[in-house]
Design a protein around this motif. Structure first.
Motif, short mmCIF file in Angstrom:
data_model
loop_
_atom_site.label_atom_id
_atom_site.label_comp_id
_atom_site.label_asym_id
_atom_site.label_seq_id
_atom_site.Cartn_x
_atom_site.Cartn_y
_atom_site.Cartn_z
N UNK A 79 2.85 7.58 8.61
CA UNK A 79 3.32 8.68 9.45
C UNK A 79 3.65 9.90 8.59
N UNK A 80 3.46 11.08 9.15
CA UNK A 80 3.59 12.31 8.37
C UNK A 80 5.05 12.67 8.11
N UNK A 81 5.94 12.38 9.10
CA UNK A 81 7.35 12.76 8.93
C UNK A 81 8.21 11.82 9.78
N UNK A 82 9.52 11.75 9.50
CA UNK A 82 10.39 10.81 10.23
C UNK A 82 10.39 11.02 11.73
N UNK A 111 14.53 -0.65 27.45
CA UNK A 111 14.41 -1.18 26.09
C UNK A 111 15.45 -0.56 25.18
N UNK A 112 16.01 -1.40 24.32
CA UNK A 112 16.85 -0.93 23.21
C UNK A 112 15.98 -0.95 21.97
N UNK A 113 15.88 0.19 21.28
CA UNK A 113 14.92 0.32 20.19
C UNK A 113 15.63 0.78 18.93
N UNK A 114 15.44 0.01 17.87
CA UNK A 114 15.95 0.40 16.56
C UNK A 114 14.82 0.93 15.71
N UNK A 115 15.07 2.05 15.01
CA UNK A 115 14.05 2.71 14.21
C UNK A 115 14.45 2.67 12.74
N UNK A 116 13.52 2.21 11.88
CA UNK A 116 13.73 2.24 10.44
C UNK A 116 12.54 2.90 9.79
N UNK A 117 12.80 3.54 8.63
CA UNK A 117 11.74 4.27 7.94
C UNK A 117 11.60 3.80 6.50
N UNK A 118 10.36 3.77 6.04
CA UNK A 118 10.07 3.53 4.63
C UNK A 118 9.63 4.86 4.03
N UNK A 119 10.19 5.31 2.94
CA UNK A 119 11.08 4.57 2.02
C UNK A 119 12.58 4.84 2.26
N UNK A 164 11.44 -2.41 0.51
CA UNK A 164 11.03 -3.81 0.59
C UNK A 164 11.25 -4.32 2.01
N UNK A 165 10.67 -5.50 2.28
CA UNK A 165 10.65 -6.01 3.65
C UNK A 165 12.05 -6.30 4.19
N UNK A 183 0.83 -1.21 0.00
CA UNK A 183 0.00 0.00 0.00
C UNK A 183 0.86 1.26 0.00
N UNK A 184 1.93 1.24 0.82
CA UNK A 184 2.79 2.42 0.92
C UNK A 184 3.49 2.71 -0.40
N UNK A 185 3.97 1.69 -1.07
CA UNK A 185 4.65 1.89 -2.36
C UNK A 185 3.69 2.39 -3.43
N UNK A 186 2.46 1.92 -3.36
CA UNK A 186 1.47 2.33 -4.35
C UNK A 186 1.00 3.76 -4.11
N UNK A 187 0.80 4.10 -2.84
CA UNK A 187 0.21 5.39 -2.50
C UNK A 187 1.21 6.42 -1.98
N UNK A 188 2.50 6.10 -2.06
CA UNK A 188 3.58 7.01 -1.62
C UNK A 188 3.40 7.41 -0.16
N UNK A 189 3.23 6.42 0.70
CA UNK A 189 3.08 6.66 2.14
C UNK A 189 4.39 6.33 2.85
N UNK A 190 4.59 6.94 4.01
CA UNK A 190 5.76 6.66 4.83
C UNK A 190 5.35 5.72 5.96
N UNK A 191 6.20 4.72 6.23
CA UNK A 191 5.98 3.80 7.34
C UNK A 191 7.13 3.92 8.33
N UNK A 192 6.85 3.58 9.57
CA UNK A 192 7.89 3.51 10.59
C UNK A 192 7.95 2.11 11.15
N UNK A 193 9.17 1.59 11.39
CA UNK A 193 9.34 0.25 11.95
C UNK A 193 10.24 0.35 13.18
N UNK A 194 9.74 -0.09 14.33
CA UNK A 194 10.50 -0.06 15.58
C UNK A 194 10.77 -1.48 16.02
#
Length: 454
Positions: free
Chosen positions: A378-381, A410-418, A423-424, A312-323
């Motif tokens: 998400x709107x911004x990083x 907690x130790x937390x790693x943050x990644x952003x799409x795109x 890709x996964x 969905x994000x790639x199709x609609x140009x959306x940003x995702x966050x992964x923690x």
């Protein structure tokens, strides 16, 4: 000369079927005693009155069409329609009728097939409910279909399902259709309502204006608008009563009788089995995709959702966050306090994480003390790092285990799409590497795009 045979009218009155003679204008000229037995009207109440007035409104047009065909010389041997009795009950009649050119009248003999039609309708309803239990995708679809099926048996414009939550002692209203009120909030089984009385007692309850006095003074008839007639039956299974089916009426045109109670009771067991089957199916599906300890989505469900979100994000140009989260100090607490308290801490940690995100986001447990959070659209990083910091702060608060305060972080790693991958695999790899970077720096911090914070 004296005849040894009784008069024809006396013979007609001995018949159990209804016999009637109607003129060309559709007015009764004669009815026998059987007519009164079936329809409830005496001869003097209908002679001269239009026949069509006694026919059920939904059957009038085709009855008039059949009458026109009969008068045109086409006899009817098995015509069926419904009549409304004097007492308001509906009866099903099968007619044999023909037109007499010589007398200019329509002569008909009607046989009461109400019980036969009811039996056919009931069997059809049971079959339909059984099919619905297998065909419908979820409980809401099943409830809607059950509502339609019950509506063929009795008036069900106002209909709801009350289901018992055995574990928490509550009653919920997952399906509620009413012309006045919205679905009530879940309530305790001990609340003195009519539906609760049906569930607790396991007995059907029919209330009309004549029987309302039977209510105990402490009992509330309904939540919301008071109904004129109220009918509820328990949903019983081999494991006990799981809820109730309820219909209610606010208008004098729609009344419920003991016959309606019998009809609703007749299908209730099948309805209960269908609901229980669907609930068990939903629970099994939940177990397949969720962690048994925390109730959060598991690793498999997370990967499914991540792939869908990326598409969905790639199709609609959306940003995702992964923690990506790993609990610091959990092994020490698990070893010191035992697995039971360790499990309790994991459940509470999962809940604290869930409270830091939106309902549209996803929190999953990957196994052990590892969790992951997927942030949609998400709107911004900076939004992802803000959520990660909120989670870090929430997990830093002490946990109370058997009266003793336990501390983790907690130790937390943050990644952003795109930015970190479209890709996964690259996105997961970036989040995992960032988490280990935070862990190497002593934990209780987050790392994202080379930036660490603690």
């Amino acid at each position: 000369m004296r005849s040894d045979h009784p008069p024809l009218t006396a013979v007609m009155d001995l018949l159990l079927d209804a016999v009637c003679v109607v003129d060309r204008d559709g007015r009764y000229l004669y009815v026998n005693a059987g007519f009164e037995r079936i329809m409830g009207y005496r001869a003097d109440e209908v002679i001269g009155a239009p026949m069509i007035e006694r026919v059920h409104p939904d059957d009038r047009e085709r009855t008039l069409q059949a009458a026109r065909e009969i008068m045109a010389g086409e006899p009817k041997l098995h015509f069926q329609n419904r009549y409304v009795r004097k007492d308001g009950r509906v009866v099903d009649i099968q007619w044999s009728a023909h037109w007499s050119d010589e007398e200019r009248v329509r002569i008909a003999v009607g046989h009461d097939i109400t019980e036969l039609k009811r039996a056919e309708t009931m069997q059809a309803a049971l079959l339909a409910i059984s099919e619905a239990a297998h065909a419908e995708g979820d409980l809401q679809a099943l409830f809607r279909r059950i509502h339609r099926i019950i509506g063929r048996l009795l008036p069900a414009a106002n209909f709801f399902v009350a289901l018992r939550d055995q574990e928490h002692g509550m009653v919920e209203f997952p399906y509620f259709v009413d012309e006045h009120d919205e679905a009530p909030a879940p309530l305790s089984l001990e609340t003195p309502t009519l539906s609760n009385e049906v569930i607790r007692s396991g007995q059907a309850l029919l209330l009309t204006p004549d029987t309302l006095a039977e209510l105990h003074a402490h009992q509330e008839p309904v939540i919301g608008h008071a109904a004129l007639d109220w009918l509820g039956v328990p949903l019983g299974t081999a494991n006990g009563v799981i809820g109730a089916l309820v219909v209610q009426s606010y208008h004098s045109e729609t009344r419920y009788t003991s016959l309606d109670k019998q009809l609703l009771q007749f299908v209730s067991t099948q309805v209960a089995s269908a609901i229980e089957r669907k609930r068990n199916q939903a629970w099994l599906e939940h177990l397949v995709g969720h962690d048994a300890l925390t109730g959060l989505p598991n690793r498999n469900r997370f990967h499914e959702r991540l792939e869908q979100a990326l598409e969905t994000a790639n199709r609609d140009s959306l940003r995702l966050g992964l923690l990506y989260l790993d609990l610091d100090g959990f092994k020490r607490i698990n070893d010191r306090h035992g697995h039971d308290l360790g499990d309790q801490l994991l459940r509470e940690a999962g809940e604290r994480i869930r409270q830091c995100v939106r309902q549209t986001d996803m929190v999953a447990r990957l196994g052990g003390d590892e969790f992951v959070v997927l942030l949609y659209g998400i709107a911004h990083p900076g939004h992802a790092t803000a959520v990660a910091e909120a989670i870090r702060t929430a997990l830093e608060r002490p946990f109370l285990l058997e009266g003793q305060a336990a501390h983790i972080s907690a130790s937390i790693g943050v990644a952003l799409h795109p930015e970190d991958g479209e890709e996964k695999k690259p996105l997961l790899r970036h989040a995992d590497n960032a988490m280990y970077a935070a862990k190497r720096e002593g934990g209780n911090r987050l790392a994202a795009n080379g930036i660490q914070a603690g």
